[in-house]
Design an enzyme around this catalytic site. Structure first.
Site, PDB file in Angstrom:
ATOM      1  N   SER A 146       0.947  -1.412   0.049  1.00 57.69           N
ATOM      2  CA  SER A 146       0.015  -0.126   0.031  1.00 57.69           C
ATOM      3  C   SER A 146       0.755   1.314   0.189  1.00 57.69           C
ATOM      4  CB  SER A 146      -0.821   0.035   1.326  1.00 57.69           C
ATOM      5  OG  SER A 146      -1.318   1.248   1.463  1.00 57.69           O
ATOM      6  N   TYR A 159      -0.777  -0.663  10.445  1.00 52.21           N
ATOM      7  CA  TYR A 159      -0.620  -0.966   9.139  1.00 52.21           C
ATOM      8  C   TYR A 159       0.195  -0.751   8.212  1.00 52.21           C
ATOM      9  CZ  TYR A 159      -3.504  -1.599   4.607  1.00 52.21           C
ATOM     10  OH  TYR A 159      -3.899  -1.791   3.275  1.00 52.21           O
TER      11      TYR A 159
END
Length: 262
Positions: A146, A159
Site C-alpha cells: 500500500s 498497518y
C-alpha cells in the site's frame, strides 16, 4: 467479463484475501480472463459466493479456505491447488487487515494481530508458493502492499509498518528471484473503496473503486517491479517522503485534517 484483459502465460493463479475487497475483485478479473483461480480466505461462505459469481461470468474460481497465519495450512493448500488445478503460475498475496490505532490508548494486541496477518501471513504464503516456482524456474508473485508503506499516516502506525515491511521484503527478494527465473512485484494502490478503508477517520484523496483497482493490478502483471495507482496521487506521496520531516508532518496533518483533531 473484462474481455479486453489478457493474462499471458498464466493458467493457474492463487489469490489470498479473496473473500472481499481487492482480493475478491482481482480473483474475478483473473477468472474473467480465462485463468483458473484458487481463492483463499478464512470465510468459506464468502469464497463459495465468489466461486458462484465467477461461474456466472464464465470463469473458474475454486475455493481453498484457510488462515494465512497458519503456515502449515498454506503449504497444504498450495499442494492441494497444484494437485487439482496445476502448477501455480501467479500468486497474488493480498490477505491483510487494517486496525486503526492511536498512541493513547496504545493497543498492543492490535499491533500484534496486524503484524501476524499482514506480514507473517505473507511470509507464510511465500514459504508455501516459492519452492515450486523456483524449482520450475517460472512463476510470478505479486505482494499487495500500500502507499501507506511510503510514510507514516495518522491511525496507520500498525498497518503502515507492515506495508513498509512488505515493500522492503519484495525489494530484498527480487535480487535472488531474478536469478531463479521467478518474477516478483509489489502492488501499492492508493486509497481504494473497500471495507478496510471505510475505517479511515480522515479524507482520502483520489479514492478509487475496487473493480478499477483490480483491473489496474491485472494490467500491471509483469510490467516492472511496482504497480501503483493512481499515479497523480501516489507519486505525490513518494515526493512527500523526500521532504524534511517537519514539513512532511505538517503537510500530511493538514491534508488529512489531523491538525484539527483532538
Amino acid at each position: 467479463m473484462s474481455g479486453e484483459i489478457v493474462v499471458k502465460g498464466v493458467r493457474v493463479a492463487w489469490v489470498t484475501g479473496a473473500s472481499s475487497g481487492i482480493g475478491r475483485a482481482v480473483a474475478l478479473e483473473l477468472a474473467a480472463s480465462g485463468v483458473k483461480v484458487a481463492a483463499t480466505a478464512r470465510r468459506s461462505d464468502a469464497l463459495a459466493e465468489l466461486a458462484a459469481e465467477a461461474l456466472g461470468r464464465g470463469g473458474v474460481v475454486a475455493a481453498f479456505p484457510g488462515d494465512v497465519t497458519d503456515a502449515e495450512a498454506m503449504a497444504s493448500i498450495v499442494a492441494e491447488i497444484e494437485a487439482s488445478l496445476g502448477a501455480i503460475d501467479l500468486a497474488v498475496l493480498n490477505a491483510g487487515l487494517f486496525i486503526p490505532v492511536k498512541a493513547e490508548p496504545f493497543d498492543l494486541g492490535a499491533f500484534r494481530k496486524t503484524f501476524d496477518v499482514n506480514l507473517g501471513g505473507t511470509v507464510g504464503c511465500l514459504a508455501a508458493a516459492l519452492p515450486g516456482m523456483t524449482a520450475r524456474r517460472s512463476g510470478n508473485v505479486v505482494i499487495v502492499a500500500s502507499v501507506t508503506g511510503y510514510g507514516g499516516l495518522p491511525s496507520s502506525a500498525a498497518y503502515g509498518a507492515t506495508k513498509a515491511a512488505l515493500i522492503n521484503l519484495a525489494e530484498g527478494l527480487k535480487f535472488d528471484l531474478d536469478k531463479l527465473g521467478v518474477g516478483i512485484q509489489v502492488a501499492n494502490p492508493g486509497f481504494v473503496d473497500t471495507p478496510a478503508t471505510k475505517k479511515n477517520a480522515f479524507a482520502m484523496p483520489a479514492l478509487m473503486q475496487v473493480d478499477e483497482a483490480a483491473r489496474r493490478i491485472v494490467r500491471g502483471l509483469g510490467e516492472g517491479f511496482e504497480i501503483t495507482f493512481p499515479k497523480r496521487f501516489t507519486y505525490v506521496l513518494k515526493a512527500l517522503r523526500l521532504l524534511p520531516y517537519p514539513l512532511y508532518f505538517r503537510l500530511v496533518a493538514k491534508a488529512t485534517g489531523w491538525d484539527k483533531r483532538r
